[in-house]
Design an enzyme around this catalytic site. Structure first.
Site, short mmCIF file in Angstrom:
data_model
loop_
_atom_site.label_atom_id
_atom_site.label_comp_id
_atom_site.label_asym_id
_atom_site.label_seq_id
_atom_site.Cartn_x
_atom_site.Cartn_y
_atom_site.Cartn_z
N PHE A 364 35.75 37.56 34.63
CA PHE A 364 34.87 38.73 34.85
C PHE A 364 35.26 39.82 33.84
CE2 PHE A 364 35.83 36.66 38.93
CZ PHE A 364 34.57 36.30 39.38
N ASP A 385 32.54 35.90 31.13
CA ASP A 385 31.63 36.78 31.88
C ASP A 385 30.27 36.10 31.90
OD1 ASP A 385 31.78 40.04 32.69
OD2 ASP A 385 29.77 39.17 32.51
N ASN A 411 29.89 31.22 34.47
CA ASN A 411 30.07 31.63 35.85
C ASN A 411 31.51 31.27 36.25
OD1 ASN A 411 30.28 31.66 38.66
ND2 ASN A 411 28.11 31.14 38.92
N ASP A 432 38.84 40.05 38.07
CA ASP A 432 38.29 41.39 38.34
C ASP A 432 36.79 41.27 38.63
OD1 ASP A 432 37.91 44.09 38.59
OD2 ASP A 432 37.85 44.47 36.43
N CYS A 472 36.94 45.34 44.42
CA CYS A 472 36.42 46.71 44.47
C CYS A 472 35.43 46.87 45.63
CB CYS A 472 35.81 47.12 43.14
SG CYS A 472 34.52 46.01 42.57
#
Ligand code: SAH
Length: 529
Positions: A364, A385, A411, A432, A472
């Site tokens: 990511f 990514d 992916n 991340d 997050c």
């Protein structure tokens, strides 16, 4: 004190009609009151005196009533009455704070008499311009200040430090979309000022606590202090967050700095209306070359606000060059994710670099934040990514910074499985991902997703290797995330130590008592031999 008065509206005589009068309990709850201006009337403060500058002080038209001296007694009476219930001065001061003032000057005589009568009747005070008692009293015609009464539960929530009041805790609202309102308890006590939304489930976002009404000048002061705090942090980057919403007492306002340019987001009706003041304060304090509004987040549609990107001041180029920990980036501030970069990970990228070595995998990657700063210390770096644009940026940034990064579109869920099948191994891995749990309903799927990628990463990691794993999603708190990572380690049959537990950078501080503001978790883990 004059600054707390809101002037400029047309005189609204009607507002007075039908209001409860006198010193009964209802009077404490009135939205419309009278401003009493006295030279020496106990604790009542002077707001304006008759004179050239009186109108400047209260920002409207001044009506000085010529009342007979004996009428002054009525003022005394009002104060004394109040004193009897221990709240007299308080009541008058509360009223003064609760009203927007217009001073009526040179109104036609019949209207003046009518006003005089109404004021005497409705507010139980009398004005005089006689100085026989060394006093000068003026009446100020009233415009209603928007006010919202909240439930006892709402009040408790405020006391616990949470700055939001939901619609279900609003008992009475007399306000329009985006107003700065006075927030009152069920018993009429002023609790503070808030931004009002007539669309969102979050009806009130607190701006200030206590009696004084917040105004645009307050927003300017808050911006200055938010900026001063960031300047005190000694940040090794030209891109970072200057204003982090609630955590800077500027609810729903984001301001990010990218070199000489600023990017703002106003995510509520109230903050949207305050944007001109926000832009003025930012311009005065920082003199940026341009200010861009990235007002395209979906959150704005919940507020009934348009989603748009526009230049608010100066000029803003499509691409802005910034540096972070010695790495240079070109940032697309108009179309990039968030406001252009994931600034909240800045300190974690630097911390993670201290462990980087050998073969590294950045999952990511976006435009290469972790890959670039860590890749400088690694023998080989692969970045994944799903976004082609992001991968193009990683490649450009890698060339620009002379760091070898093999950036690939893919992916991560599939790629990790593929790497495992091929028997690949890494010494350093970063996970991340975007927020998997954007709401409570998504928690179960998100948990499974986080576990899956952590399990795969731990399997791909050489003994002694480092896993930097992040979440997050504020719906998955630190304890829940630690549990997920632990479950993944059990399934991967890996013995893992926690080397660091980190969170979003210091320019994105967490507000205690507001779990929503602690959203980014970053664990640095070591797989044992
Ligand atoms: N690590 C970055 C920020 C990552 S943001 C930094 O420090 O700047 C999350 C990224 O994950 C986005 O760029 C998004 O395009 C990407 N992404 C989302 N789902 C993905 C998936 N399933 N596989 C790979 N990338 C994905």
């Amino acid at each position: 004190m004059a600054a707390t008065l809101i002037g400029g509206a047309q005189p609204q005589l009607e507002n007075l009609v039908g209001e409860t009068e006198g010193d009964d309990a209802a009077a404490h709850r009135q939205h419309v009151g009278v401003v009493v201006l006295a030279g020496e009337a106990g604790s009542v403060e002077v707001v304006a005196e008759r004179g050239a500058n009186a109108a400047d002080l209260v920002g409207g038209n001044l009506l000085a009533l010529s009342a007979a001296a004996e009428h002054d007694a009525a003022v005394g009476a009002a104060i004394d009455d109040g004193a009897a219930d221990g709240e007299a001065d308080r009541r008058i001061v509360d009223r003064r704070l609760a009203v927007g003032a217009e001073v009526v000057d040179a109104v036609p005589e019949p209207r003046q008499r009518r006003l005089e009568m109404l004021l005497q009747q409705k507010a139980c005070v009398v004005g005089a311009d006689s100085d026989s008692h060394g006093r000068q009293l003026y009446y100020v015609e009233l415009a209603m200040v928007p006010a919202v009464v909240i439930s006892t539960r709402g009040e408790e929530r405020l006391r616990s430090g949470h700055p939001w009041i939901y619609r279900t805790d609003v008992a009475d609202a007399r306000a329009a979309a985006g107003d700065i309102v006075q927030v009152r308890s069920a018993r009429g006590r002023p609790l503070g000022s808030a931004l009002f939304s007539d669309r969102s489930q979050i009806t009130l976002r607190m701006l200030a606590y206590g009696e004084a009404l917040a105004d645009a000048a307050l927003v300017g002061r808050r911006i200055e202090s938010a900026i001063a705090f960031r300047e005190s942090l000694g940040i090794d980057a030209t891109a970072y967050r200057l204003v982090h919403g609630e955590a800077d007492l500027l609810p729903s306002l984001i301001v990010d700095r990218y070199g000489d340019y600023l990017v703002v987001q106003a995510l509520s009706q109230g903050m949207d209306r305050l944007l001109p003041e926000v832009v003025a304060a930012l311009s005065d304090t920082l003199h940026p070359r341009g200010i861009l509004a990235r007002n395209d987040p979906r959150a704005r549609s919940l507020e009934g606000l348009e989603q748009r990107v526009e230049v608010l001041a100066g000029e803003v180029p499509d691409v802005v060059a910034v540096t972070e920990a010695g790495i240079a980036y070109d940032v697309d501030v108009r179309r990039g994710q968030k406001t252009g970069l994931f600034l909240d990970q800045r300190e974690n990228r630097v911390a993670a670099a201290a462990y980087a070595r050998g073969r590294m995998l950045d999952c990511f990657s976006y435009n290469g934040g972790f890959a670039l700063v860590m890749g400088r210390r690694c023998t080989e770096t692969i970045a994944f990514d799903v976004s082609e644009d992001a991968v193009t940026r990683v490649k450009e940034n890698a060339v620009r910074n002379h760091v070898a990064v093999d950036a690939r579109v893919g992916n991560v869920f599939d790629e990790l499985r593929g790497l495992e099948r091929l028997g690949e191994r890494f010494d350093t891995i970063v996970l991340d991902p975007p927020a998997f749990a954007k709401n409570k309903a998504a928690i179960a799927n998100a948990t499974a997703g986080y576990k899956e990628i952590n399990l795969r990463a731990l399997k791909l990691l050489n003994p002694g290797g480092t896993l930097v794993t992040c979440s997050c999603s504020y719906n998955i708190n630190e304890a829940a995330f630690a549990e997920i990572v632990y479950d993944a380690s059990v399934d991967a049959q890996a013995h893992v130590t926690v080397v660091e537990k980190r969170m979003q950078g210091r320019d994105h501080p967490v507000l205690l008592g507001v779990p929503e503001t602690y959203y980014l978790k970053c664990f640095i883990l070591r797989k044992l031999q």
